[in-house]
Design an enzyme around this catalytic site. Sequence first.
Site, PDB file in Angstrom:
ATOM      1  CB  ILE A  99      -0.968   0.010   1.209  1.00 39.72           C
ATOM      2  CG1 ILE A  99      -1.765   1.330   1.244  1.00 39.72           C
ATOM      3  CG2 ILE A  99      -0.248  -0.223   2.514  1.00 39.72           C
ATOM      4  CD1 ILE A  99      -2.865   1.362   2.283  1.00 39.72           C
ATOM      5  CB  SER A 100       0.966   4.294   0.271  1.00 38.97           C
ATOM      6  OG  SER A 100       1.361   5.641   0.108  1.00 38.97           O
ATOM      7  CD1 TRP A 101       8.136   4.943   0.574  1.00 38.73           C
ATOM      8  CD2 TRP A 101       7.980   2.981   1.624  1.00 38.73           C
ATOM      9  NE1 TRP A 101       9.412   4.517   0.867  1.00 38.73           N
ATOM     10  CE2 TRP A 101       9.351   3.312   1.507  1.00 38.73           C
ATOM     11  CE3 TRP A 101       7.638   1.778   2.262  1.00 38.73           C
ATOM     12  CZ2 TRP A 101      10.371   2.498   2.002  1.00 38.73           C
ATOM     13  CZ3 TRP A 101       8.647   0.963   2.750  1.00 38.73           C
ATOM     14  CH2 TRP A 101      10.000   1.328   2.617  1.00 38.73           C
TER      15      TRP A 101
END
Length: 270
Positions: A99-101
């Site tokens: 998720i994300s980074w």
Amino acid sequence: MPTQLQWKHVLGHEVRVSVRPGSEPGPPLLLCNGLGAGLDVLQPFVDHLDPRIEVVRFDVPGAGGSGSPKLPYRFSLLACFATRLLEQLGYDRFDVLGISWGGALAQQLAFQNPRRCRRLVLASTGTGMLMVPGGFSVLSKMLTPRRYRDPAYARDIAADLYGGRMRESPEEVRHLIYEQSRIGSRTGYLFQLLAGAGWTSLPALPLIRQQTLILAGNDDPIIPLVNAHIMRRLLPHATVHVFADGHLGLVTSADELGPLVSQFLRAPRT
């Protein structure tokens, strides 16, 4: 089955690891957290995953409960780190969700492990430096870990930073982010930022052959929705699911996305 919390010594670092055993044999799902987040943040999502799926979470060095990193690192080294951790836990093959980074790390893991990584899930993420970015006022709020250390500040910026359900209930961020995540070191946060400096997955995406599920919110100020469609066009075996929420949808819409990811991971190979 109860989640097992443990510490592992990996490449010279003490790492906090959580394993939720699955009730049936199969590759585990490795979860890769977002910038500055500890593994606890994803608990609501884990609670909605099929109990037959084994789930592994870990805090990267300097985040959550893991010790501070000794030197800066790149995503390629962190992917080796995660692979070594999985080996210590006794896993030969695995699925990965980022998720994300953590989605950047998941892409790197899939690229470096074409035989060992079976399936890939990318949530609220993009292709690194070469992507359609969010607004400067949004991204500037992520340059420091203040939102993890100051609950009032986290509440004040929740709507603009995370979008989705946080626009109506910004006070929920206190429970979702502040109370549920161990605070890592400032050095660890800085090293996470540096890991992504100059990194992009764009040239590698056509070489990632794993079946891929891309999850994208329709109101994500950090990672605009167009990035999901760019990745879908470049990944050979990818599908996109757009959900009505924001950047934290994997947690705030866990009741929808947990079963969806479970179905994707347990579907017969095509």
